[in-house]
Design an enzyme around this catalytic site. Structure first.
Site, mmCIF file in Angstrom:
data_model
loop_
_atom_site.group_PDB
_atom_site.id
_atom_site.type_symbol
_atom_site.label_atom_id
_atom_site.label_comp_id
_atom_site.label_asym_id
_atom_site.label_seq_id
_atom_site.Cartn_x
_atom_site.Cartn_y
_atom_site.Cartn_z
ATOM 1 N N ASP A 139 46.030 20.954 45.376
ATOM 2 C CA ASP A 139 45.163 20.825 45.705
ATOM 3 C C ASP A 139 44.435 21.944 45.973
ATOM 4 O O ASP A 139 45.040 22.944 46.962
ATOM 5 C CB ASP A 139 44.545 19.724 45.485
ATOM 6 C CG ASP A 139 43.073 19.194 45.869
ATOM 7 O OD1 ASP A 139 42.486 20.273 45.058
ATOM 8 O OD2 ASP A 139 42.322 18.296 46.243
ATOM 9 N N GLU A 184 43.186 27.642 45.108
ATOM 10 C CA GLU A 184 42.380 29.069 44.381
ATOM 11 C C GLU A 184 42.334 30.116 45.360
ATOM 12 O O GLU A 184 42.743 30.730 44.892
ATOM 13 C CB GLU A 184 40.482 28.618 44.392
ATOM 14 C CG GLU A 184 40.740 27.482 43.393
ATOM 15 C CD GLU A 184 41.065 26.108 43.732
ATOM 16 O OE1 GLU A 184 41.111 25.719 42.966
ATOM 17 O OE2 GLU A 184 41.052 25.700 44.881
ATOM 18 N N ARG A 209 45.777 22.534 40.792
ATOM 19 C CA ARG A 209 44.689 22.846 40.060
ATOM 20 C C ARG A 209 43.850 24.691 39.957
ATOM 21 O O ARG A 209 43.614 24.454 38.622
ATOM 22 C CB ARG A 209 43.578 22.409 41.548
ATOM 23 C CG ARG A 209 42.075 22.489 41.409
ATOM 24 C CD ARG A 209 41.345 21.601 42.015
ATOM 25 N NE ARG A 209 40.896 21.877 43.139
ATOM 26 C CZ ARG A 209 39.598 22.372 43.825
ATOM 27 N NH1 ARG A 209 39.813 20.405 44.408
ATOM 28 N NH2 ARG A 209 39.416 23.357 45.196
#
Length: 925
Positions: free
Chosen positions: A464, A467, A546
């Protein structure tokens, strides 16, 4: 305001090029054909600003705040662009030189470009434009290298010389797929732009965004820059996928992939037209000619790589929440699920299992019994999955936290421009960020996982915040001045800055600066994590990430992020999972019942019904909200949830085979209807229904307070699954269904919207005619289910034929297909004389047993049933359903012969063949 406008793009001359020929008009260009010359946000474009760029200015009526419209500043037809100075043939295609003689309006525009064209296959074209003199950053992605030029391409490629442009056509129809002469090519150091016309408005892909499946071309801009934000319309979300699929008039399809990992936006306009804008790298395009949409996706995955085959337990039901409070609280939920005999394969924990939210640690007070919980899960043939974040706590006393100390010693973190670890803020407080572009980081990551796995033997991982997410912008000291963090042009990213809620673009990594690698961060972490899982367990890795990028399916699945417990979020999950099917990541799903907020019993029941048909099925919610696992609701809701999970588990052989086909050749698992019915234009915009493979139609309820749902039923006969299942269950004595469980009957559709009964306990499922679905009596785990004999559901076509297949192996070993440790069986029902016999066999054949068979659509009662020449008992219902006969197992060469008259007018009837049906099975090893 008198403008010159290009009405025609030129005429073909021998050799496949286009000579510049312009027809001039004094009319203004159509509004839809104005290509934006001043795309900067937060700037009020004036005539002076526009004309300083050499562009045309016409003010248009303002739109609502936040909405885009017709650009006020747009390119004239004579705007300076590149000229194709030379073009020479190569072994694989062509190489050309592009020259710009007038500078463009962004700094450091590159005057000489190299054009490389490779005719890689008959259905794949590769076009690459880069700096002719200096190397530039290119995505470090393994792509196929062809050795021979395509001999019979189904496309034709032509060029405009001055201004330079590409014209790509489909030979069979003449459809123009690309025409880049509609706006000038710009190639500066930090601004690359190319535009094209589109042959239709039916465009899909370009993720990750919350949107309908087919994108609006009404001045819509889609930004690709990985960002941690709850899924919201018009925002750039967790992943970046610069690939689109487009349906052409007539039912053909093509796809375009821009292999570029820099910050990017794609501007869509109603011409129809499309503009790519990126702020780094090169223009590296792959074009896939299909011609049908399924083939386009297969061809795309031939470039980026086919997805990994998941372990079978990954396809079971998973349960998680942030806020169990303790390992004992987690255990109580597991026990409650077992008590109600509700299927569950995976139990997960969020970040609350950690000590101070630090990776590779365990809260010794609240989660001290976690090792015992994992041991208990394993005894019950269940698995454990935990979360990991890439932000490594940097505040522990020196020598007390090995992950940071050792990572610092080895130099494995993202660094600032000053060469020091970049420090941001994530859950544990101040953190450094692992640099997964460094191979040494992969080894350090493995060692950390080995230490933790020795204490808590987890089975899968959930990565997770990759990004990467940062609770501050850039770093604790902000970001330095310069054109990496403040480029001449910033795409329309949420926060208006590349560093918004992430790290500085100027951060240094092993391979390049973060400016180039940001969108690859999740992919690189997934690659390191999948490798570590293989080394730890020696089995197929199970991994959910993610953030994603093309080729991610080779290493992980994906969930659609931190959604909300709202009906809208449930509706948007369908185009979300279908889009990721296009991106080559078939193992995808949304948080069932929603992550944030409190669900209602009705919403959660409907969402569990839908989520049972997500390829990746997990119920997950946040802390400080009501529990939403199936045991938390009333007996009626709990029963409905249990029933639909049992339905999923009964279909595991079918679902597992779909994943095999995805792994082997890039088929989709969850599939838009237009993939199977590309000639039916009514299916092109449907995103409230979907298919499993080609055979099972899912029509969920997506609104509150209703007891019916209207869905599109494509042409043909579709059998109500629950009627089929109910009769089957009654015949087999399955205790989890009553004989009256079916609510519908077969639908013979001409291609129409159909209103279907849908009380709260019911999900509409339909089996397509001509299909054979391998099923099993469901257990409460995949391992318990896979030990049961198979039951074949045969849905005859109007010609009394059907087809299906089964891939079967041990469910978890590495490379079973590549090593030949599997059985692949094709089931085929034909009229005698219309098909051949086959064989069943292979290494796994002794472990696969067909117990029973149901055939639906038999028109008249059979007089007898023969198995291997011996008559067997059977039953027949007047509802045109033949549900049961005695045990059929694979011993020798089993052939089922059913004596019954063929349908009048069938091919076999016309040929005068005997009145029999055959089912034969074929094995391919």
């Amino acid at each position: 305001e008198i403008l010159h406008w290009v009405l025609g793009q030129g005429e073909l001359r021998p050799g496949g090029q286009i000579s510049a020929k312009t027809v001039v008009s004094t009319d203004k260009p159509p509004l839809s054909h104005r290509f934006d010359c001043y795309p900067e946000r937060r700037v009020v474009v004036t005539q002076e600003l526009c004309e300083s760029r050499g562009c045309c200015f016409i003010q248009s009526p303002p739109l609502a705040e936040g909405k885009q419209g017709v650009p006020w500043c747009f390119y004239p037809p004579d705007f300076p662009s590149y000229t194709l100075e030379s073009l020479n043939h190569t072994a694989l295609g062509m190489v050309g030189l592009l020259v710009r003689r007038e500078k463009a309006y962004y700094p450091r525009d590159i005057q000489k470009l190299r054009l490389d064209v490779e005719f890689e296959t008959d259905t794949r074209l590769h076009i690459k434009i880069t700096d002719a003199a200096n190397p530039r950053y290119e995505v470090p992605l393994d792509v196929p290298r062809v050795m021979k030029r395509a001999e019979n391409p189904i496309y034709s490629l032509n060029f405009s010389w001055d201004p330079f442009g590409v014209l790509l056509q489909r030979k069979a129809t003449g459809t123009v797929l690309l025409n880049t002469t509609v706006a000038p090519l710009i190639f500066a150091d930090q601004f690359l732009q190319i535009s094209t016309s589109l042959p239709s408005r039916f465009l899909y892909g370009l993720g990750e965004h919350r949107d309908s499946l087919v994108h609006s071309l009404d001045w819509n801009t889609l930004t690709l820059w990985a960002r941690d934000v709850s899924p919201t319309e018009s925002f750039n979300l967790y992943g970046a996928h610069p690939f689109y699929l487009l349906m052409e008039e007539g039912g053909n399809a093509h796809g375009v992939f821009l292999l570029n990992s820099n910050a990017m936006e794609v501007a869509l306009q109603p011409a129809p037209g499309l503009t790519w804008r990126t702020i780094g790298g090169v223009l590296d395009f792959y074009i896939f000619l299909g011609p049908d949409p399924s083939m386009v996706i297969q061809q795309y995955q031939q470039v980026i790589g086919f997805p990994a085959m998941p372990p079978m337990w990954a396809l079971g039901f998973h349960l998680c929440r942030w806020g169990y409070g303790s390992s004992n609280g987690t255990w109580q939920t597991v026990r409650a699920m077992r008590n109600y005999q509700i299927p569950q394969d995976g139990q997960w924990n969020d970040i609350d299992y950690m000590d101070g939210y630090r990776d590779f640690t365990l809260d010794s007070q609240k989660f001290s019994s976690l090792p015992s919980l994992v041991e208990d899960l394993h005894k019950h043939k269940q698995r454990y999955v935990m979360i990991l974040d890439p932000g490594i706590s940097s505040t522990s006393p020196n020598g007390s936290y090995w992950p940071f100390d050792e990572g610092l010693r080895r130099g494995l973190f993202l660094n600032t421009t000053q060469g020091q670890p970049l420090i941001g803020q994530v859950w544990p407080g101040s953190t450094a960020f692992a640099d997964f572009s460094n191979p040494d980081t992969h080894q350090w990551w493995l060692e950390n996982l080995q230490h933790f796995h020795a204490h808590v033997p987890f089975d899968g991982l959930w990565i997770d915040m990759n990004e990467p997410s940062n609770f501050m912008d850039g770093s604790e000291h902000g970001c330095p001045p310069g054109e990496l963090d403040n480029p001449p042009y910033t795409p329309a990213v949420l926060g208006d800055s590349l560093s918004a809620k992430t790290v500085c673009a100027s951060a240094k990594q092993k391979v390049s600066v973060h400016y180039n690698l940001h969108n690859l961060y999740g992919l690189m972490e997934a690659k390191a994590t999948a490798s570590a899982l293989i080394q730890l367990r020696g089995k197929r890795p199970f991994l959910i990430s993610r953030s994603t990028f093309p080729s991610q399916g080779r290493y992980s699945g994906h969930w659609l992020g931190d959604n909300r417990s709202q009906w809208k979020d449930m509706r948007y999950s369908i185009p979300g999972l279908l889009s990721f099917s296009l991106f080559g990541i078939p193992l995808v799903g949304a948080d069932i019942c929603g992550f944030s907020g409190s669900t209602s019993e009705e919403l959660c029941t409907r969402w569990m019904q839908l989520g049972a048909f997500y390829p990746f099925s997990r119920n997950h919610n946040t802390q400080n909200e009501k529990a939403q696992d199936p045991t938390a609701f009333s007996p009626a809701a709990r029963t409905a949830m249990k029933d639909v999970l049992l339905t999923r588990y009964s279909l595991l052989p079918f679902l597992y085979t779909l994943f095999h086909r995805a792994h082997l050749q890039g088929d989709t698992v969850a599939r838009p209807l237009f993939f199977e019915f590309p000639q039916d234009k009514a299916t092109w915009e449907l995103d409230r229904q979907f298919l499993w493979g080609q055979s099972l139609l899912v029509t969920p309820v997506l609104e509150p307070g209703v007891d019916s749902v209207t869905g599109y039923v494509p042409q043909g006969t579709w059998y109500d699954f629950y009627t089929v299942r109910s009769i089957t269950a009654f015949a087999r004595g399955w205790p989890w269904l009553s004989p009256n469980g079916g609510r519908g009957s077969s639908v013979n559709s001409s291609g129409e919207m159909v209103k279907m009964s849908a009380p709260l306990e019911h999900l509409n499922l339909h089996i397509r005619e001509g299909s054979i679905l391998p099923t099993q009596k469901p257990g409460t785990t995949t391992e318990a289910t896979r030990g049961n004999p198979l039951h074949l559901i045969v849905a005859l076509s109007s010609h009394a034929t059907a087809w299906g297949d089964l891939f079967w192996d041990d469910g978890e070993s590495l490379d079973t297909f590549e090593k030949g440790n599997y059985s692949y069986v094709v089931f085929n029902v034909t009229q005698v004389g219309c098909g051949g016999e086959g064989r069943c066999g292979g290494p796994m054949a002794t472990k696969v047993t067909v117990g029973t068979l149901s055939i639906f659509g038999v028109q008249k009662p059979p007089s007898k049933v023969l198995l291997n020449g011996q008559e067997k008992p059977f039953s027949y219902l007047d509802s045109q359903v033949w549900p049961h006969f005695s045990v059929l197992s694979w011993v020798g060469v089993p052939i089922l012969r059913v004596s019954t008259p063929p349908p009048p007018g069938s091919q076999c009837d016309q040929r005068g063949d005997e009145d029999s049906l055959w089912l034969s099975c074929h094995a391919r090893l």
